[in-house]
Design a protein around this motif. Structure first.
Motif, PDB file in Angstrom:
ATOM      1  N   PHE A  94       0.576  -1.318   0.182  1.00  0.00           N
ATOM      2  CA  PHE A  94      -0.215   0.203   0.043  1.00  0.00           C
ATOM      3  C   PHE A  94       0.720   1.714   0.143  1.00  0.00           C
ATOM      4  N   TYR A 140      -1.005  -0.093  -7.214  1.00  0.00           N
ATOM      5  CA  TYR A 140      -1.142  -1.260  -6.551  1.00  0.00           C
ATOM      6  C   TYR A 140      -0.899  -2.786  -6.840  1.00  0.00           C
ATOM      7  N   LEU A 159      -9.346  -3.661  -0.489  1.00  0.00           N
ATOM      8  CA  LEU A 159      -8.007  -3.799  -0.574  1.00  0.00           C
ATOM      9  C   LEU A 159      -7.121  -5.241   0.768  1.00  0.00           C
TER      10      LEU A 159
END
Length: 845
Positions: free
Chosen positions: A12, A22, A138
């Motif tokens: 991250f 990402y 995420l």
């Protein structure tokens, strides 16, 4: 102790850069990334709820580690999602794991050595606190895609319940706002429109309620679905992810030590401190600023981080400084949306890491919590509580249903029962034993405490459920015998009652919570209805029936067309007795042709709601006018008042807010409307404004006058917070005494009425007869904290005042009768004002 590795967090680290990318540390080609599914990198845009659902559905289809469930729907019919994550072998036997977990927690069986810990991660219950919901994307991808040995160990030893967006309606309201104002380059200027949402903003749900205050109260489908899953799984640890002011950093519990719930065991606080070391270690590795033991309390058991604490779980509150958009300047530098997501993601990983490492401690704690509760119940000075309500079975059923949703067992009395000289009648009385698994929760829900170690509250200091529902309750030392108690209460399905044709008139009492809804349905069908202004006894085919003042009569002689078929159809929708009256001559009270039976008309309600008005209290009024009165009001912002046609409305409701924005011309317009026959209701600051404008004829005690009652001498600089806490009336329950003969009190059977007070504003009683509808009792404090200096003044005050104003009526109350939607008792005052307000006849001169 193993902490989340820098390698894990590196996935991250690049999110705060201008070009958001990402790249997880370990990736399965078969598992789609958020960018592949959504078309943008997490943090680049604010994800809508349908996008979250779309991505979670793809993950659940591709990953054997995941199972996606729709557990309910929001008011706006968005699906409420729960993603269950664990090792594939655990996912194959989830229900078996769940049942074993419940037995170990509540059944007295010790947890198995290999039992997984149950982790609950709940995000963004406030819709404009979106970093949590976006971080869940995420987290879900990382747990689906990573083959890191640490992750594999987590999945083997935990079942992780992810609720990505606890308030999807609010989430989408805010996502639309933030996204529609995003420029090619993010604008950090905090005066930029993106960072200043319009009223009511994205925080609340569809009806503008704060869902994080509804964990105990369960007034909304989002909360009911959430608690069903909570009680189904009984998690060991709960992560509650929020946002706070932009100039803050990152907070995680423990909070202020002196402001913890007295119903939370000390061991809970010890585990909270232990888990805090995991969060600190993870944030230390990336040099993120954070703090603990300040700002937030852990007292009110109806919010997300405290509700678990009285269930044998450990609730942890997380508060991230908010970017309130994509980028905003702060005292710590520019704060980007990806930055906020990063911290929530980091804290989610540290939550899982800490829970798995402390797995045995958490499982043993929950087991011991319920084991201790059984012994504490046996040692308690009382055996339980008796609930009694003779006239309103719907209101009683609503309370019992709330208790049942929290897994609290309640038993109806099958026979009359006497205890300490009091008789409790069967069929209208219920027993809540303390000797059950939810002992701690029952004590919290029924608490009437007024003295506390620390008198500064982040939220309310009282929430007593029976008071809110206006249900009589009493602790009893002895338990009813088995032959007195019926089987555990279950919600019954109403059976339509047959209605005989050919009657002189039809009538029903006004006591039950369904009566206003039945009345609304009849009026909407065009039936002519009269309200009885005094008690009457009348004859039916089944014999004499007593109808109390406020009863509704449908005289056959006034109806037209196929009216009886409409009456039959409407009556079948409600579990409420409607009596077929055979004669207009009564044995007691007014005959059915008397002028004391007044016409009732369908209310046309205008609710003022917009900038300057409390969105929460306006929403509470809106919701309850609909839910309890059957009326969907017209909603108009105060800024538009001068331009609207008031002749369309029979009633205007002014919720708490500032009305100083209205010009003299607006006030003249309002007065003229009332004088011509309108009914005007105002509460809290609206009531004070009505008094200032001489619309309600009474004097007031202002906040400044109340604050002056508290001595503020010889205080040091450090005493500021303590003084503010004493001056504030954060939320307590008081007893008002009704004039039961007044139309606004029709349907009430006891003069004592609990009301919720979270304001020091007060109305002085009127010196005129018949104007004071409710006064506070001589010893009014029922539950919660109030400075002792305030209580004598409150006992000298009026809770509700109503009088004529020309041909119209004006009604004022300094409390919110529909507080958080669950004060079903006092809410009847507002509903009565809508249907019976025109029948008031009291001069203020």
């Amino acid at each position: 102790m193993k902490y989340v590795s820098l390698l894990t967090l590196a996935l991250f680290s690049c999110l705060s850069t201008a070009q958001i990318q990402y790249a997880p540390t370990a990736e399965k080609p078969s598992v789609p990334s958020p960018k592949q599914a959504l078309g943008f990198t997490v943090g680049e845009w604010h994800a809508r709820h349908d996008q979250i659902q779309h991505y979670f559905s793809q993950l659940a289809d591709k990953s054997p580690r995941m199972q996606l469930e729709t557990i309910g729907y929001s008011h706006e019919k968005r699906p409420l999602l729960q993603l269950v994550i664990s090792a594939p072998e655990n996912v194959q036997r989830l229900d078996e794991i769940r049942q074993q977990h419940i037995r170990a927690a509540r059944g007295g069986v010790k947890p198995a050595a290999d039992a997984p810990v149950i982790i609950w991660l709940g995000y963004s219950i406030h819709g404009n606190e979106p970093s949590g919901a976006n971080a869940s994307l995420l987290l879900a991808h990382y747990l689906a895609a990573s083959d890191d040995p640490k992750v594999i160990n987590w999945l083997k030893n935990a079942v992780i319940l992810v609720q990505p967006s606890l308030n999807p309606d609010g989430n989408d309201r805010f996502a639309l706002w933030a996204n529609m104002h995003k420029g090619a380059t993010a604008v950090a200027d905090r005066q930029h429109r993106e960072h200043n949402e319009p009223w009511p903003n994205g925080r609340p749900n569809h009806y503008w309620f704060d869902l994080n205050r509804d964990w105990l109260l369960l007034q909304h489908p989002e909360s009911q679905a959430r608690i069903t899953q909570y009680q189904k799984w009984l998690p060991n640890i709960v992560g509650d992810y929020h946002e706070m002011g932009t100039d803050s950093t990152f907070f995680f519990q423990p909070g202020i030590p002196s402001r913890n719930s007295p119903f939370t065991p000390e061991r809970n606080f010890e585990l909270t401190k232990t888990l805090a070391t995991y969060h600190a270690a993870a944030l230390d590795q990336t040099n993120k600023l954070y703090y603990t033991q300040e700002s937030f309390d852990d007292f009110y058991v109806g919010k997300g981080s405290t509700y678990p604490d009285v269930q044998g779980s450990v609730g942890i509150l997380f508060e991230q400084a908010s970017s309130r958009g994509h980028l905003q300047e702060s005292i710590n530098g520019n704060l980007s949306f990806p930055d906020t997501i990063q911290n929530q993601f980091t804290a989610s990983l540290s939550m899982i890491d800490g829970a798995v490492e402390q797995r045995k401690a958490l499982l043993d704690y929950q087991h011991q919590f319920y084991k201790d509760a059984k012994q504490q119940a046996k040692d308690d000075k009382i055996s339980g509580y008796i609930l009694t309500e003779p006239a309103d079975k719907t209101r009683m059923a609503a309370l019992l249903d709330t208790l049942k949703r929290h897994q609290i067992k309640v038993y109806p009395l099958a026979k009359d029962w006497k205890n300490s000289g009091e008789k409790y009648p069967a069929d209208t009385s219920y027993y809540v034993p303390l000797e059950q698994a939810q002992y701690k929760f029952i004590k919290a829900a029924f608490s009437t405490e007024t003295l506390f170690n620390d008198n500064t509250f982040y939220d309310v200091s009282a929430w007593t459920l029976p008071y809110a529902y206006n249900i009589q309750f009493k602790p009893v030392k002895s338990q009813p015998s088995e032959n007195v108690l019926a089987k555990q209460w279950q919600k019954a399905s109403p059976e339509p009652l047959a209605l005989a044709s050919g009657a002189y008139a039809y009538g029903f009492n006004w006591h039950d919570q369904q009566a206003p809804l039945l009345l609304h349905a009849l009026l909407a069908e065009g039936l002519q209805v009269r309200v009885a202004m005094n008690d009457i006894s009348t004859q039916t085919a089944q014999g004499k029936v007593d109808l109390a003042k406020g009863a509704m009569l449908i005289p056959a002689g006034l109806q037209q067309g196929e009216w009886f078929a409409k009456l039959q159809q409407v009556q079948k929708q409600f579990d409420l007795p409607v009596y077929a009256i055979t004669t207009g001559l009564t044995s007691k009270g007014s005959d059915l042709g008397s002028r004391n039976l007044l016409p009732v008309t369908l209310p046309k309600v205008l609710l003022i709601a917009g900038p300057g008005i409390s969105s929460t209290e306006a929403g509470e009024a809106w919701y309850n006018i609909e839910r309890l009165g059957g009326i969907s009001p017209s909603i108009v912002e105060p800024q538009r008042f001068s331009a609207i046609d008031l002749n369309r409305y029979s009633h205007i409701v002014l919720p708490d807010g500032s009305y100083t924005q209205w010009s003299d011309a607006d006030v003249t317009k309002l007065k003229a409307w009332v004088q011509q026959g309108g009914v005007l209701w105002g509460h809290k600051r609206a009531a004070m404004w009505l008094a200032e404008r001489n619309i309600i004829k009474t004097e007031t005690w202002t906040a400044a006058e109340m604050y002056s009652l508290i001595t503020a001498e010889n205080l040091s600089y450090a005493d500021q917070e303590q003084l503010a806490g004493k001056q504030r009336l954060a939320g307590a329950i008081y007893q008002a005494e009704l004039d039961l003969s007044h139309p606004l009190a029709f349907g009430f059977t006891r003069k004592e009425l609990p009301v919720f007070k979270n304001s020091v504003l007060l109305l002085k009683p009127s010196e005129q007869h018949f104007v004071n509808v409710a006064l506070y009792s001589a010893s009014p404090q029922l539950a919660g904290f109030t400075a002792t200096e305030y209580i004598p003044r409150i006992s000298q005050s009026a809770a509700l005042i109503a009088h004529n104003y020309g041909k119209g009526k004006v009604i004022a109350m300094t409390d919110n009768p529909v507080f958080r939607g669950y004060f079903f008792g006092s809410s009847r005052l507002l509903i009565n004002a809508l249907y019976l307000g025109h029948s008031i006849d009291a001069s203020a001169k």
